[in-house]
Design a protein around this motif. Structure first.
Motif, mmCIF file in Angstrom:
data_model
loop_
_atom_site.group_PDB
_atom_site.id
_atom_site.type_symbol
_atom_site.label_atom_id
_atom_site.label_comp_id
_atom_site.label_asym_id
_atom_site.label_seq_id
_atom_site.Cartn_x
_atom_site.Cartn_y
_atom_site.Cartn_z
ATOM 1 N N PHE A 93 8.358 -19.009 -28.010
ATOM 2 C CA PHE A 93 9.141 -18.013 -28.759
ATOM 3 C C PHE A 93 8.620 -17.882 -30.193
ATOM 4 O O PHE A 93 8.513 -16.779 -30.730
ATOM 5 C CB PHE A 93 10.627 -18.395 -28.778
ATOM 6 C CG PHE A 93 11.300 -18.250 -27.446
ATOM 7 C CD1 PHE A 93 11.948 -17.079 -27.085
ATOM 8 C CD2 PHE A 93 11.265 -19.292 -26.519
ATOM 9 C CE1 PHE A 93 12.558 -16.947 -25.842
ATOM 10 C CE2 PHE A 93 11.870 -19.171 -25.277
ATOM 11 C CZ PHE A 93 12.521 -17.993 -24.935
ATOM 12 N N LEU A 94 8.286 -19.016 -30.778
ATOM 13 C CA LEU A 94 7.754 -19.018 -32.142
ATOM 14 C C LEU A 94 6.376 -18.381 -32.169
ATOM 15 O O LEU A 94 6.075 -17.536 -33.029
ATOM 16 C CB LEU A 94 7.693 -20.472 -32.628
ATOM 17 C CG LEU A 94 7.229 -20.702 -34.050
ATOM 18 C CD1 LEU A 94 8.141 -19.999 -35.048
ATOM 19 C CD2 LEU A 94 7.181 -22.207 -34.343
ATOM 20 N N PRO A 139 14.647 -20.944 -26.832
ATOM 21 C CA PRO A 139 14.535 -19.748 -27.681
ATOM 22 C C PRO A 139 14.915 -20.021 -29.132
ATOM 23 O O PRO A 139 15.893 -19.480 -29.634
ATOM 24 C CB PRO A 139 15.502 -18.773 -27.003
ATOM 25 C CG PRO A 139 16.525 -19.648 -26.355
ATOM 26 C CD PRO A 139 15.805 -20.902 -25.929
ATOM 27 N N VAL A 141 13.581 -19.171 -31.933
ATOM 28 C CA VAL A 141 13.550 -17.969 -32.786
ATOM 29 C C VAL A 141 13.590 -16.748 -31.878
ATOM 30 O O VAL A 141 13.276 -16.836 -30.684
ATOM 31 C CB VAL A 141 12.296 -17.905 -33.699
ATOM 32 C CG1 VAL A 141 12.290 -19.037 -34.716
ATOM 33 C CG2 VAL A 141 11.025 -17.922 -32.865
ATOM 34 N N TYR A 142 13.969 -15.592 -32.447
ATOM 35 C CA TYR A 142 14.141 -14.359 -31.652
ATOM 36 C C TYR A 142 12.916 -13.464 -31.832
ATOM 37 O O TYR A 142 12.727 -12.879 -32.899
ATOM 38 C CB TYR A 142 15.403 -13.633 -32.120
ATOM 39 C CG TYR A 142 15.735 -12.386 -31.332
ATOM 40 C CD1 TYR A 142 16.227 -12.478 -30.038
ATOM 41 C CD2 TYR A 142 15.569 -11.120 -31.878
ATOM 42 C CE1 TYR A 142 16.543 -11.338 -29.310
ATOM 43 C CE2 TYR A 142 15.888 -9.977 -31.162
ATOM 44 C CZ TYR A 142 16.374 -10.092 -29.880
ATOM 45 O OH TYR A 142 16.686 -8.967 -29.160
ATOM 46 N N PRO A 143 12.074 -13.363 -30.803
ATOM 47 C CA PRO A 143 10.879 -12.521 -30.948
ATOM 48 C C PRO A 143 11.232 -11.042 -30.751
ATOM 49 O O PRO A 143 12.216 -10.727 -30.084
ATOM 50 C CB PRO A 143 9.963 -13.013 -29.825
ATOM 51 C CG PRO A 143 10.869 -13.606 -28.806
ATOM 52 C CD PRO A 143 12.168 -13.977 -29.476
ATOM 53 N N PRO A 144 10.427 -10.136 -31.315
ATOM 54 C CA PRO A 144 10.720 -8.703 -31.182
ATOM 55 C C PRO A 144 10.496 -8.174 -29.773
ATOM 56 O O PRO A 144 10.934 -7.064 -29.457
ATOM 57 C CB PRO A 144 9.756 -8.048 -32.167
ATOM 58 C CG PRO A 144 8.676 -9.038 -32.383
ATOM 59 C CD PRO A 144 9.285 -10.397 -32.198
ATOM 60 N N SER A 145 9.820 -8.951 -28.929
ATOM 61 C CA SER A 145 9.550 -8.535 -27.552
ATOM 62 C C SER A 145 9.122 -9.761 -26.760
ATOM 63 O O SER A 145 8.667 -10.751 -27.331
ATOM 64 C CB SER A 145 8.419 -7.490 -27.538
ATOM 65 O OG SER A 145 7.936 -7.285 -26.219
ATOM 66 N N PHE A 146 9.277 -9.701 -25.431
ATOM 67 C CA PHE A 146 8.761 -10.773 -24.569
ATOM 68 C C PHE A 146 7.381 -10.416 -24.002
ATOM 69 O O PHE A 146 6.786 -11.204 -23.268
ATOM 70 C CB PHE A 146 9.731 -11.033 -23.409
ATOM 71 C CG PHE A 146 10.989 -11.786 -23.782
ATOM 72 C CD1 PHE A 146 11.068 -12.541 -24.944
ATOM 73 C CD2 PHE A 146 12.103 -11.758 -22.941
ATOM 74 C CE1 PHE A 146 12.227 -13.241 -25.274
ATOM 75 C CE2 PHE A 146 13.261 -12.464 -23.251
ATOM 76 C CZ PHE A 146 13.327 -13.202 -24.423
ATOM 77 N N TYR B 142 15.481 -9.659 -21.547
ATOM 78 C CA TYR B 142 15.418 -9.664 -23.015
ATOM 79 C C TYR B 142 16.745 -9.195 -23.594
ATOM 80 O O TYR B 142 17.069 -8.019 -23.520
ATOM 81 C CB TYR B 142 14.289 -8.735 -23.473
ATOM 82 C CG TYR B 142 14.057 -8.713 -24.969
ATOM 83 C CD1 TYR B 142 13.469 -9.797 -25.610
ATOM 84 C CD2 TYR B 142 14.417 -7.613 -25.734
ATOM 85 C CE1 TYR B 142 13.243 -9.783 -26.977
ATOM 86 C CE2 TYR B 142 14.188 -7.590 -27.105
ATOM 87 C CZ TYR B 142 13.597 -8.669 -27.712
ATOM 88 O OH TYR B 142 13.373 -8.661 -29.072
ATOM 89 N N PHE B 146 20.378 -13.073 -29.929
ATOM 90 C CA PHE B 146 20.695 -14.423 -29.451
ATOM 91 C C PHE B 146 22.069 -14.885 -29.950
ATOM 92 O O PHE B 146 22.513 -15.984 -29.641
ATOM 93 C CB PHE B 146 19.633 -15.427 -29.904
ATOM 94 C CG PHE B 146 18.320 -15.359 -29.153
ATOM 95 C CD1 PHE B 146 18.224 -14.747 -27.909
ATOM 96 C CD2 PHE B 146 17.163 -15.933 -29.690
ATOM 97 C CE1 PHE B 146 17.016 -14.692 -27.216
ATOM 98 C CE2 PHE B 146 15.951 -15.893 -29.008
ATOM 99 C CZ PHE B 146 15.879 -15.275 -27.768
#
Lengths: 235, 235
Positions: A93-94, A139, A141-146, B142, B146
């Protein structure tokens, strides 16, 4: 021509960092005097500098110098000019968040597709698939997309772990988690056990190492693939 | 007055669904003839109907009827009118996505804070914390955020699993994953072992069950909390 190593893990039990892979890496990076290291996944929160130093010490053994992407003023230029690229493990995630934040996800994908030799281990392998949705990581950190690099047309599950039939733990097994992924997604998933890696040469994808890998496809029973299996047509 | 049970797992090894919790649930939901079930986490991709049916069969034993939130025309009205609410386990990413998609995350939080008795197991417990960032689940979908219900001022790690010192597997242990969370976040994390639950009554939070729980705080060594520990001031 694509030239990629996608490894389940950097380190085997009671071995040194990358030890089991070094012979393969010597050949993989044979035309590189130096490689670019992407330390964004920061295992255990280790700093970019410390992580890069650890990798540099290992690659010194095969006479390759290492510079971290964070040491460059411009991450995009660093990727464009790299002789070879290694993305290390840690938290996916990071890693994915940082690749997007530094605006290099697409560039990295294109650069590796154009032939810059690439090595990924663990999180650095997870991102080689179409998405990071089969990572084992938290998770944090919250990524802008997977969405990830899409260097192969399927997803990876590094550190694949067989079901422990003796366990009394009621949390989902790895296999159950991947089956849950397939309840909502159609992308094939390759469970790579520690010690296995994929070798991608152009359009040819081969399973390397001594272990079999476990292939999960939507609405099918999982299958075991022997070492040297050809995965070129998996999608 | 808040009245909440936050359970690590729905099911103990070799027990029936919710069996170990039934005495506590009988008291917890004593003023409820019926409860609203939120099946959004869909373990193994099970349908909302089948999941709700399974829960209904269990609650029948203590004379409580169960209706799934998906059976109502309007999810918001269903939550507002519920005598009691139970969110079952499954995949936390899916659960959180569905709560946002149906526009009920904030309403559910407010409703439970206002006193509607709530039960969460596994994923349904994960969402009781400030964020879902300490889930064990795979990111199979997604979610738009979170952030979760914030019924307590810390995060949960359900199905907490102790480090297996005999293991040769090199993937991160649960403790390492939570420490990675704390490299980037300050929220305390409570590792709830299977068989443990939190009882929240108003502002009082008590650890129930026979096992200790493992508390992780940023920049501190983890500590073990005995059953009946008071967690009211944890934030």
């Amino acid at each position: 021509m694509k030239k990629i190593i996608i490894a389940s893990t950097s380190t085997l039990h009671e071995q040194l960092y990358l030890e089991y892979l070094l012979p393969a890496l010597q050949s993989h990076f044979k035309n590189c005097k130096s490689i670019l290291f992407i330390p964004y996944a920061r295992p255990g929160g280790i700093s970019h500098d410390k992580y890069t130093q650890k990798v540099a010490e290992t690659f010194q053994v095969i006479n390759i110098s290492v510079k971290g992407i964070h040491e460059f003023e411009n991450a995009e230029t660093a990727i464009k000019n790299a002789e070879g690229i290694f993305t290390g493990g840690g938290n996916t995630f990071l890693l994915v968040s940082q690749l997007y934040k530094n605006n290099v996800m697409q560039l990295l994908s294109q650069t590796v597709k154009n032939g810059t030799p690439y090595l990924g281990t663990s999180a650095g392998s997870n991102i080689c698939g179409l998405s990071m949705q089969t990572t084992n990581d938290m998770p944090i950190v919250y990524p802008p997309s997977f969405q990830t690099l899409g260097l192969v047309s399927f997803n990876l599950n590094p550190h694949y772990l067989d079901t422990d039939l003796e366990s009394k733990h009621m949390g989902e097994t790895r296999e159950e988690r991947i089956e849950e992924f397939h309840a909502f997604n159609a992308i094939p998933v390759l469970g790579l056990r520690e010690g296995s890696w994929l070798e991608v040469k152009g359009e040819k994808i081969t399973l390397k190492g001594n272990l079999s890998a476990r292939l999960f496809q939507k609405n099918q029973l999982p299958t075991e693939l022997d070492p040297e299996s050809d995965l070129s047509n998996l999608k």
